[in-house]
Design a protein around this motif. Structure first.
Motif, PDB file in Angstrom:
ATOM      1  N   UNK A   1       8.252  19.378 -10.866  1.00 55.13           N
ATOM      2  CA  UNK A   1       8.090  18.868  -9.652  1.00 55.13           C
ATOM      3  C   UNK A   1       7.403  17.437  -9.652  1.00 55.13           C
ATOM      4  N   UNK A   2       7.689  16.778  -8.467  1.00 55.02           N
ATOM      5  CA  UNK A   2       6.909  15.369  -8.357  1.00 55.02           C
ATOM      6  C   UNK A   2       6.299  15.706  -7.102  1.00 55.02           C
ATOM      7  N   UNK A   3       4.918  15.297  -6.971  1.00 53.20           N
ATOM      8  CA  UNK A   3       4.040  15.514  -5.804  1.00 53.20           C
ATOM      9  C   UNK A   3       3.221  14.197  -5.595  1.00 53.20           C
ATOM     10  N   UNK A   4       2.907  13.803  -4.147  1.00 51.94           N
ATOM     11  CA  UNK A   4       2.117  13.019  -3.851  1.00 51.94           C
ATOM     12  C   UNK A   4       1.344  13.059  -2.793  1.00 51.94           C
ATOM     13  N   UNK A   5       0.302  12.266  -2.651  1.00 48.12           N
ATOM     14  CA  UNK A   5      -0.930  12.550  -1.680  1.00 48.12           C
ATOM     15  C   UNK A   5      -1.613  11.135  -1.252  1.00 48.12           C
ATOM     16  N   UNK A   6      -1.866  10.719  -0.216  1.00 48.41           N
ATOM     17  CA  UNK A   6      -2.453   9.544   0.220  1.00 48.41           C
ATOM     18  C   UNK A   6      -3.389   9.791   1.429  1.00 48.41           C
ATOM     19  N   UNK A   7      -4.745   9.465   1.084  1.00 45.47           N
ATOM     20  CA  UNK A   7      -5.805   9.461   2.268  1.00 45.47           C
ATOM     21  C   UNK A   7      -5.952   8.366   3.155  1.00 45.47           C
ATOM     22  N   UNK A   8      -5.774   8.417   4.497  1.00 42.49           N
ATOM     23  CA  UNK A   8      -6.190   7.447   5.251  1.00 42.49           C
ATOM     24  C   UNK A   8      -7.544   7.932   5.978  1.00 42.49           C
ATOM     25  N   UNK A   9      -8.720   7.350   5.511  1.00 49.60           N
ATOM     26  CA  UNK A   9     -10.019   7.380   5.995  1.00 49.60           C
ATOM     27  C   UNK A   9     -10.196   7.062   7.519  1.00 49.60           C
ATOM     28  N   UNK A  10     -10.884   7.833   8.311  1.00 51.44           N
ATOM     29  CA  UNK A  10     -11.156   7.429   9.443  1.00 51.44           C
ATOM     30  C   UNK A  10     -12.725   7.431   9.654  1.00 51.44           C
ATOM     31  N   UNK A  11     -13.276   6.383   9.296  1.00 52.33           N
ATOM     32  CA  UNK A  11     -14.915   6.141   9.453  1.00 52.33           C
ATOM     33  C   UNK A  11     -15.365   6.328  10.399  1.00 52.33           C
TER      34      UNK A  11
END
Length: 378
Positions: free
Chosen positions: A280-290
């Protein structure tokens, strides 16, 4: 025994809460706190099949554990799952001696062959496990009841009883793992004259590129084999079923971004060689909401799964096989919390089945689905 462990965990939870309420976190010896740390997770979800419209509510995990120090160089951990696919089970029960570069763990623990195989509700970013995590360590037994031969599918999981040594090399970002395990699975301390060996080499640091090579060599708990003779007679004899796993990992992590790839092969000696491939190939990206008072971040997630020659128990309890690819996309919403953290996940799975099992229309395993899940960890 199980009741005593549950009582010990609940007692530790009460003691920890009382100690922290009184500000006793400062109780230390040689810079080490001896107040137990209680941790856990609850994972509940709603799933619906896009093939026939069926749906279900499910509590996949309900875990609680205790970890801490028994001495400046000795750590311990106990973890119980009260709803591991509907069953109560002891997950972890071990003691670790450690120095700056070396640690040795004895007891029931994860044998650390694969990063994705080791993930639980606290560390997974997907509602459903990858093909690798779900099927890689399965094995099969044959039974005979006097009239016909049947098959049972089981799994050694990601944990076993044994000893694991880990050493971090000086001046080089690398670690070597070496473990010896029973091979009989969790909560099953069987006497045997065989042993399972796990080795793994890890390269890299938590941030940046990370790679690993793993090897697992041993036997499964299956101990008998059914033989059909030419004259029509059937005999059941003692049999050692060999299992060998090969794995490779490559990932890159930044502060808010992770992309991972992993491949693993299982070679099972049963009635001939049974070869399984998962990747498998997997990805994750967080957009913070300060500025948000409700959510801490929004995180798009994606995964591509590959499974070849995967054998499993179908809805009738019979041994069946499939090959498929799967695309998973979704969005995870992270909520704020100082003590308890939580994540709401909305994810869609699309399957591309190359080899259909016989019960495809009755089994939601390979059907396109939408999942809404909430995970709370502490």
């Amino acid at each position: 025994m199980l009741q005593k462990i549950v009582l010990a965990v609940l007692t530790a939870f009460t003691v920890t809460a009382a100690a922290r309420a009184e500000g006793a976190d400062s109780v230390e010896v040689s810079g080490v706190s001896y107040i137990p740390e209680v941790f856990g997770a609850v994972k509940a979800k709603f799933e619906t099949s896009l093939y026939d419209g069926s749906h279900r509510f499910n509590v996949r995990n309900s875990r609680i554990g205790v970890r801490g120090h028994a001495s400046p160089r000795m750590k311990y951990a106990i973890q119980i799952d009260f709803s591991n696919e509907g069953k109560l089970s002891i997950l972890d029960s071990y003691v670790t001696y450690y120095t700056d570069r070396f640690e040795a763990t004895l007891g029931q623990q994860q044998y650390r062959f694969s990063t994705d195989l080791d993930r639980g509700p606290n560390t997974s970013i997907f509602s459903n496990r990858s093909f690798l995590a779900k099927f890689l360590t399965t094995y099969y037994t044959t039974t005979y009841n006097g009239s016909h031969t049947g098959h049972t599918v089981s799994s050694i999981g990601s944990r076993d009883l044994g000893a694991l040594v880990r050493y971090r090399l000086p001046k080089v970002p690398a670690r070597i793992n070496f473990g010896l395990f029973n091979g009989s699975g969790t909560n099953n301390p069987e006497w045997d004259n065989k042993i399972n060996i796990v080795t793994k080499l890890e390269l890299g640091r938590p941030l940046g590129f990370h790679g690993a090579l793993g090897h697992y060599n041993g036997h499964t708990p299956a101990s008998t084999k059914v033989f059909h003779e030419a004259d029509g007679t059937v005999s059941v004899v003692e049999h050692t079923q060999r299992m060998r796993l090969w794995g490779a990992e490559l990932s890159y992590s930044a502060e808010n971004f992770t992309i991972e790839s992993e491949y693993a092969q299982r070679r099972l000696r049963m009635d001939g060689l049974r070869l399984m491939h998962t990747a498998h190939v997997q990805g994750y990206y967080q957009f913070h909401l300060p500025k948000s008072k409700v959510m801490e971040y929004i995180a798009p997630v994606g995964r591509w799964d590959i499974g070849e020659n995967i054998e499993f128990a179908d809805t009738d309890g019979l041994l069946d096989i499939f090959s498929a690819n799967r695309a998973t996309v979704g969005v995870n919403f992270g909520f704020t919390g100082k003590i308890v953290g939580s994540e709401l996940r909305l994810q869609f799975e699309k399957y591309f089945v190359n080899r259909r099992p016989g019960d495809f229309s009755r089994n939601q395993l390979l059907q396109d689905k939408v999942t809404l899940e909430i995970v709370a960890t502490f």
